[in-house]
Write an enzyme that holds these catalytic residues in place. Structure first.
Site, PDB file in Angstrom:
ATOM      1  N   LEU A   1       0.732  -1.050   0.059  1.00 44.33           N
ATOM      2  CA  LEU A   1       0.034  -0.098   0.043  1.00 44.33           C
ATOM      3  C   LEU A   1       0.858   1.276  -0.026  1.00 44.33           C
ATOM      4  CD1 LEU A   1      -2.842  -0.998   2.583  1.00 44.33           C
ATOM      5  CD2 LEU A   1      -2.461  -1.383   0.293  1.00 44.33           C
TER       6      LEU A   1
ATOM      7  N   HIS B   1      -3.331   4.341  -2.087  1.00 45.90           N
ATOM      8  CA  HIS B   1      -4.352   3.179  -1.602  1.00 45.90           C
ATOM      9  C   HIS B   1      -4.966   3.884  -0.309  1.00 45.90           C
ATOM     10  CE1 HIS B   1      -1.534   0.410  -3.403  1.00 45.90           C
ATOM     11  NE2 HIS B   1      -2.878   0.164  -4.074  1.00 45.90           N
TER      12      HIS B   1
ATOM     13  N   GLN C   1      -4.680 -11.938 -13.337  1.00 51.96           N
ATOM     14  CA  GLN C   1      -4.580 -10.888 -14.211  1.00 51.96           C
ATOM     15  C   GLN C   1      -2.956 -10.442 -14.624  1.00 51.96           C
ATOM     16  OE1 GLN C   1      -6.140  -8.328 -10.821  1.00 51.96           O
ATOM     17  NE2 GLN C   1      -4.714  -6.778 -11.378  1.00 51.96           N
TER      18      GLN C   1
ATOM     19  N   ASP D   1      -6.079   3.861 -12.763  1.00 50.11           N
ATOM     20  CA  ASP D   1      -6.617   2.665 -13.487  1.00 50.11           C
ATOM     21  C   ASP D   1      -7.693   2.928 -14.299  1.00 50.11           C
ATOM     22  OD1 ASP D   1      -4.352   0.774 -12.735  1.00 50.11           O
ATOM     23  OD2 ASP D   1      -5.089   0.844 -10.937  1.00 50.11           O
TER      24      ASP D   1
ATOM     25  N   GLN E   1      -9.716   0.148 -16.038  1.00 47.87           N
ATOM     26  CA  GLN E   1     -10.302  -0.791 -15.024  1.00 47.87           C
ATOM     27  C   GLN E   1     -11.578  -0.096 -14.531  1.00 47.87           C
ATOM     28  OE1 GLN E   1      -7.792  -2.869 -12.161  1.00 47.87           O
ATOM     29  NE2 GLN E   1      -8.373  -1.297 -10.528  1.00 47.87           N
TER      30      GLN E   1
HETATM   31  O1  PAF Z   1      -6.245  -2.210  -8.973  1.00 45.35           O
HETATM   32  C1  PAF Z   1      -5.868  -3.221  -8.529  1.00 45.35           C
HETATM   33  O2  PAF Z   1      -5.145  -3.209  -7.518  1.00 45.35           O
HETATM   34  C2  PAF Z   1      -6.141  -4.532  -8.770  1.00 45.35           C
HETATM   35  O3  PAF Z   1      -6.414  -4.776 -10.360  1.00 45.35           O
HETATM   36  C3  PAF Z   1      -7.380  -5.015  -8.226  1.00 45.35           C
HETATM   37  C4  PAF Z   1      -8.738  -4.145  -8.429  1.00 45.35           C
HETATM   38  C5  PAF Z   1      -7.196  -5.039  -6.717  1.00 45.35           C
HETATM   39  C6  PAF Z   1      -7.904  -6.330  -8.749  1.00 45.35           C
HETATM   40  O4  PAF Z   1      -6.933  -7.246  -8.272  1.00 45.35           O
END
Ligand code: PAF
Length: 284
Positions: free
Chosen positions: A34, A38, A62, A151, A154
């Site tokens: 972190l 975060h 991923q 992201d 995402q």
């Molecule tokens: O953004 C991240 O850290 C990752 O892609 C997540 C959303 C925790 C999924 O593993």
């Protein structure tokens, strides 16, 4: 000190009890190691919910075979401390064998959106993200989930996942947290040498340049991308993977910006083995 839960059933039972007690649950999904970015997400979850769950799981699904899964930085004790200091009640840190047990065969594909930009460079990445996020939602039963704008793709993928599968969770998106020189905070910054770290500030300078040029009236994507390329290549040793000017909602690449109100300028640049991404949104 937050409670550490590693077992899926235990997490689901606890989340169920919180819901029965009419507590709102906020979840912050992370891959750990972190940083301040975060912590800002966790503080936002703290502000908006009664019970804050931070998940720490380096999701193998991923990462591509040639990517950095094995060397991705990990430090759970430090994560627990930091997550607690930002207001986390529970750290959920399962192991990969319980998330993907032998015989595991169910995946979530957010089609189309998963094969452009990052998805083009990292095939299978968003399938892994969408799958684990769906699982983490089912395990932690959140009312709201907090993600970072860093992201950007995402965020679009997860918004689409939530919409298309009617998931009953509110998404809260928090702006990117940056170092003093503009570099977006990322766990992967830890890989950079001192020289690469210094040079990496060129990424945000190029994005700021794009922002300025668009606001001044530039509408041709090739010009914007060309000028960004000059900044990054002229001021750093970074190797550009892509620079994109796209519609912020659909991620469609835009040759010309006319007629679009939300523009996403995004990039991925390699410094040695380290791949950094960053983006800005420009509203017209
Ligand atoms: O953004 C991240 O850290 C990752 O892609 C997540 C959303 C925790 C999924 O593993």
């Amino acid at each position: 000190m937050p409670q550490l839960i590693e077992n899926i059933n235990e997490m689901q039972d606890l989340a169920g009890r919180e819901r029965q007690d009419a507590k709102t649950i906020g979840v912050v999904p992370t891959m750990g190691f972190l940083h301040e970015g975060h912590l800002k997400l966790i503080r936002e979850a703290r502000r908006l919910s009664d019970t804050v769950i931070t998940t720490v799981f380096v999701n193998p699904a991923q990462f591509g075979p040639a990517e950095d899964f094995d060397r991705y930085p990990r430090n759970l004790p430090r994560d627990i401390d930091l997550a607690g200091s930002a207001g986390t009640d529970i750290v959920f840190a399962p192991d990969a064998a319980s998330i993907y047990p032998p015989g595991y065969c169910t995946y979530v594909d957010v089609t189309q959106l998963d094969s452009v930009l990052e998805g083009k460079s990292r095939p299978g990445h968003f399938r892994g993200v969408a799958t684990v996020v769906t699982k983490l939602f089912n395990i932690t039963k959140p009312h709201l989930a907090v993600f970072g704008q860093k992201d950007a793709q995402q965020v679009v993928v997860i918004k689409t996942l939530v919409r298309d599968l009617n998931l009953d969770v509110e998404l809260v998106i928090v702006p990117t947290v940056r170092e003093k020189d503009g570099l977006a905070m990322s766990s992967r910054n830890a890989y950079l040498t001192a020289e690469q770290r210094r040079e990496a500030s060129a990424l945000y300078r190029s994005l700021q340049h794009a922002d300025r040029r668009i606001r001044e009236g530039e509408r041709q994507a090739t010009r914007i991308i060309g000028e960004m390329t000059d900044i990054i290549s002229g001021q750093s040793s970074g190797v550009i993977d892509y620079i994109s000017v796209a519609d912020g909602a659909t991620l469609e690449e835009l040759p010309a910006l006319n007629g679009h109100s939300e523009i996403l300028v995004s990039l991925a640049v390699r410094f040695g083995n380290t791949r950094l991404i960053d983006n800005i949104h420009v509203s017209l």
